[in-house]
Design a protein around this motif. Sequence first.
Motif, PDB file in Angstrom:
ATOM      1  N   PHE A 130       0.845  -1.195   0.000  1.00  0.00           N
ATOM      2  CA  PHE A 130       0.000   0.000   0.000  1.00  0.00           C
ATOM      3  C   PHE A 130       0.880   1.244   0.000  1.00  0.00           C
ATOM      4  O   PHE A 130       2.093   1.168   0.202  1.00  0.00           O
ATOM      5  CB  PHE A 130      -0.894   0.029   1.252  1.00  0.00           C
ATOM      6  CG  PHE A 130      -1.996  -0.985   1.261  1.00  0.00           C
ATOM      7  CD1 PHE A 130      -3.263  -0.667   0.814  1.00  0.00           C
ATOM      8  CD2 PHE A 130      -1.758  -2.276   1.731  1.00  0.00           C
ATOM      9  CE1 PHE A 130      -4.288  -1.602   0.828  1.00  0.00           C
ATOM     10  CE2 PHE A 130      -2.772  -3.220   1.750  1.00  0.00           C
ATOM     11  CZ  PHE A 130      -4.046  -2.879   1.298  1.00  0.00           C
ATOM     12  N   GLN A 131       0.237   2.395  -0.203  1.00  0.00           N
ATOM     13  CA  GLN A 131       0.906   3.665   0.019  1.00  0.00           C
ATOM     14  C   GLN A 131      -0.031   4.590   0.781  1.00  0.00           C
ATOM     15  O   GLN A 131      -1.234   4.326   0.893  1.00  0.00           O
ATOM     16  CB  GLN A 131       1.370   4.300  -1.296  1.00  0.00           C
ATOM     17  CG  GLN A 131       0.289   4.563  -2.321  1.00  0.00           C
ATOM     18  CD  GLN A 131       0.874   5.160  -3.595  1.00  0.00           C
ATOM     19  OE1 GLN A 131       1.500   6.220  -3.571  1.00  0.00           O
ATOM     20  NE2 GLN A 131       0.688   4.481  -4.721  1.00  0.00           N
ATOM     21  N   SER A 132       0.523   5.659   1.324  1.00  0.00           N
ATOM     22  CA  SER A 132      -0.240   6.549   2.188  1.00  0.00           C
ATOM     23  C   SER A 132      -1.474   7.090   1.480  1.00  0.00           C
ATOM     24  O   SER A 132      -1.475   7.326   0.270  1.00  0.00           O
ATOM     25  CB  SER A 132       0.644   7.712   2.653  1.00  0.00           C
ATOM     26  OG  SER A 132      -0.031   8.489   3.619  1.00  0.00           O
ATOM     27  N   LEU A 133      -2.543   7.279   2.269  1.00  0.00           N
ATOM     28  CA  LEU A 133      -3.835   7.840   1.855  1.00  0.00           C
ATOM     29  C   LEU A 133      -4.673   6.882   1.002  1.00  0.00           C
ATOM     30  O   LEU A 133      -5.700   7.279   0.452  1.00  0.00           O
ATOM     31  CB  LEU A 133      -3.647   9.178   1.125  1.00  0.00           C
ATOM     32  CG  LEU A 133      -2.961  10.283   1.940  1.00  0.00           C
ATOM     33  CD1 LEU A 133      -2.843  11.559   1.136  1.00  0.00           C
ATOM     34  CD2 LEU A 133      -3.708  10.543   3.249  1.00  0.00           C
ATOM     35  N   GLU A 134      -4.274   5.620   0.929  1.00  0.00           N
ATOM     36  CA  GLU A 134      -5.123   4.629   0.277  1.00  0.00           C
ATOM     37  C   GLU A 134      -6.201   4.157   1.237  1.00  0.00           C
ATOM     38  O   GLU A 134      -6.066   4.246   2.463  1.00  0.00           O
ATOM     39  CB  GLU A 134      -4.297   3.426  -0.178  1.00  0.00           C
ATOM     40  CG  GLU A 134      -3.550   3.642  -1.480  1.00  0.00           C
ATOM     41  CD  GLU A 134      -3.173   2.316  -2.134  1.00  0.00           C
ATOM     42  OE1 GLU A 134      -4.025   1.749  -2.838  1.00  0.00           O
ATOM     43  OE2 GLU A 134      -2.039   1.863  -1.931  1.00  0.00           O
ATOM     44  N   ASN A 135      -7.292   3.594   0.659  1.00  0.00           N
ATOM     45  CA  ASN A 135      -8.310   2.928   1.457  1.00  0.00           C
ATOM     46  C   ASN A 135      -7.885   1.486   1.706  1.00  0.00           C
ATOM     47  O   ASN A 135      -7.416   0.809   0.784  1.00  0.00           O
ATOM     48  CB  ASN A 135      -9.657   2.935   0.735  1.00  0.00           C
ATOM     49  CG  ASN A 135     -10.176   4.344   0.495  1.00  0.00           C
ATOM     50  OD1 ASN A 135      -9.877   5.261   1.261  1.00  0.00           O
ATOM     51  ND2 ASN A 135     -10.947   4.525  -0.560  1.00  0.00           N
ATOM     52  N   ILE A 136      -8.032   1.030   2.929  1.00  0.00           N
ATOM     53  CA  ILE A 136      -7.698  -0.354   3.272  1.00  0.00           C
ATOM     54  C   ILE A 136      -9.008  -1.045   3.638  1.00  0.00           C
ATOM     55  O   ILE A 136      -9.612  -0.757   4.680  1.00  0.00           O
ATOM     56  CB  ILE A 136      -6.671  -0.410   4.408  1.00  0.00           C
ATOM     57  CG1 ILE A 136      -5.373   0.262   3.931  1.00  0.00           C
ATOM     58  CG2 ILE A 136      -6.419  -1.842   4.846  1.00  0.00           C
ATOM     59  CD1 ILE A 136      -4.261   0.282   4.953  1.00  0.00           C
TER      60      ILE A 136
END
Length: 301
Positions: free
Chosen positions: A42-48
């Motif tokens: 993942f990378q920052s500000l993604e939805n998990i």
Amino acid sequence: MNYIIGAFKPPCHITISFIDGKTRKKASIKKENGQTAIVPLFQSLENIVGEVSIDPVQGKKLEHTGVKIELLGQIELYFDRGNFYDFTSLVRELDVPGEIYERKTFPFEFSSVEMPYESYNGVNVRLRYVLKVTISRNYVSNIVEYQDFWVRNYNPAPTINNSIKMEVGIEDCLHIEFEYNKSKYHLKDVIIGKIYFLLVRIKLKNMELEIRRRESTGSGPNTYVETETLAKFELMDGAPVRGESIPIRLFLSPYELTPTYRNINNKFSVKYFLNLVLVDEEDRRYFKQQEITVYRLQEAP
């Protein structure tokens, strides 16, 4: 005896899965036991987004006082192993107190998660992101399950990237100038530069360029510093003469570099240095070290 052994088995099986787990990019990481694990990237500000499945042991019910999932960003210093310092902590309640008789699935979502630091496994420290599911119970221990994932963050090329020019030497014996084309490099970059010999009264026999990584953990008297030499690149074999110049062209992609980490949560730093080493015919070594910044370049869409 079989009854006693069975008493310590968990009363359920917990599975944590990501909604896009089959299509999402993966990262290969080394676990503490030396084995390799493949985890989602993942990378920052993604939805998990994903789901948690709880499957009780057949024929048994699972009594609980609540089920929750947490998204944690943690730093662990190996000299203080087992103590995690949370810099990100989000929680979602999945179920109210009750009983589970058969397989039950709970969806979860963490939207636009701010994950400011890249994951890192170092010599004395690791920075990790993890999903943690906790089934709380009365009178007996809670049931906990973890799912690691990896974070990489990308940066645009810096608008200002000055070259490095320096003069070094030993009075009346050696005087050289060296320059690198820039001071900030992405992970797949090429170091280009040149070394000029202005005065040579020492019998040099070779010269090499090293890439060194310095990991600092802790603070004050409890600071631990580990320096690794990641690459050695021979620039010259033989004695130079005054007026000679040596070109530098070193590709970074073959080496396992990470971005530079600067004082992350006051717990650790990771810095990179170019170390110029000259060796004379009596095997005396002369060093000149220069810090550089390493970053992960934003990928093209």
